[in-house]
Design an enzyme around this catalytic site. Structure first.
Site, short mmCIF file in Angstrom:
data_model
loop_
_atom_site.label_atom_id
_atom_site.label_comp_id
_atom_site.label_asym_id
_atom_site.label_seq_id
_atom_site.Cartn_x
_atom_site.Cartn_y
_atom_site.Cartn_z
N HIS A 10 1.02 -1.32 -0.07
CA HIS A 10 0.54 -0.21 -0.33
C HIS A 10 1.15 1.51 0.16
O HIS A 10 1.85 1.61 0.60
CB HIS A 10 -0.78 0.14 1.52
CG HIS A 10 -0.41 -0.58 2.90
ND1 HIS A 10 0.42 1.10 3.22
CD2 HIS A 10 0.30 -0.80 2.90
CE1 HIS A 10 0.98 0.97 4.05
NE2 HIS A 10 0.43 -0.58 4.40
N GLU A 88 -1.35 -7.20 7.64
CA GLU A 88 -0.01 -6.56 7.97
C GLU A 88 0.59 -7.22 9.46
O GLU A 88 -0.67 -7.53 10.25
CB GLU A 88 0.31 -4.95 8.30
CG GLU A 88 1.87 -4.68 8.96
CD GLU A 88 2.86 -4.90 8.14
OE1 GLU A 88 2.96 -6.38 8.02
OE2 GLU A 88 3.15 -3.85 7.63
#
Length: 206
Positions: A10, A88
């Site tokens: 990202h 994550e």
């Protein structure tokens, strides 16, 4: 038949900008992050890439990055699967803490171990090894079979969930993968054979 797998971290998030441990918290992209995602989409468009399927995490910053990339490609309606398996790594008690403040509190060496060792998790959180233990089964069950079938797949996720996949794809050791830096909004393009082995890799950060 082309078997294409593109991985992209990202773009910069609001907490990246503030130098905070983010983990499973859900800040959105900064203006720079939006620009990075836009640039990623433009680079993929220049390579005339189109996708059949997309995968992303349950977190906004990865989903927003994917949305921007697909807009650049004119593929806004692409079938997309979202799953927390691609999130994550969970930074546990460090989540939300400024990285410099964490070094002052716990010591530079300890924070470095938590961030850069393969199997030592921060308190209440995940190591890279633990992250891989949820990410890789998802990849092998959901993503890899689709690529082998001939689908062109893009995965927008996070630094450590993607490191888990790269470690598997490139056959890297724990030491090698920990040294691997993934730039925000920088696609990595893999072409695979019928067994899922890497034929070529192209890092669009170059």
């Amino acid at each position: 038949m082309e078997r294409l797998l593109v991985l992209v971290r990202h773009g910069q998030s609001e907490w990246n900008l503030k130098n905070l441990f983010t983990g499973w918290k859900d800040p959105d992209l900064t203006e720079q992050g939006v620009a990075e995602a836009t640039d990623a989409g433009k680079k993929l468009k220049e390579l005339n890439m189109e996708f059949d399927l997309a995968y992303t995490s349950a977190l906004t910053r990865a989903q927003h990055t994917l949305k921007i990339i697909l807009e650049q490609l004119g593929q806004e309606g692409l079938p997309t699967e979202r799953d927390q398996a691609l999130n994550e790594r969970d930074y546990g008690d460090l989540t939300g803490m400024n990285k410099d403040e964490a070094r002052e509190k716990f010591g530079e060496e300890q924070v470095h171990i938590w961030r850069r060792s393969f199997d030592v998790p921060p308190p209440g959180g995940e190591s890279l090894k633990m992250t891989a233990e949820r990410t890789l089964p998802y990849y092998k069950e959901h993503i890899l079979p689709k690529v082998i079938e001939g689908n062109r797949v893009i995965v927008a996720a996070h630094g450590n969930s993607l490191r888990s996949l790269i470690m598997e794809l490139e056959g890297l050791t724990p030491e090698q993968i920990l040294a691997r830096e993934l730039g925000t909004g920088k696609p990595v393009v893999y072409r695979l054979d019928e067994n899922g082995k890497v034929l070529s890799v192209q890092d669009l950060a170059d």
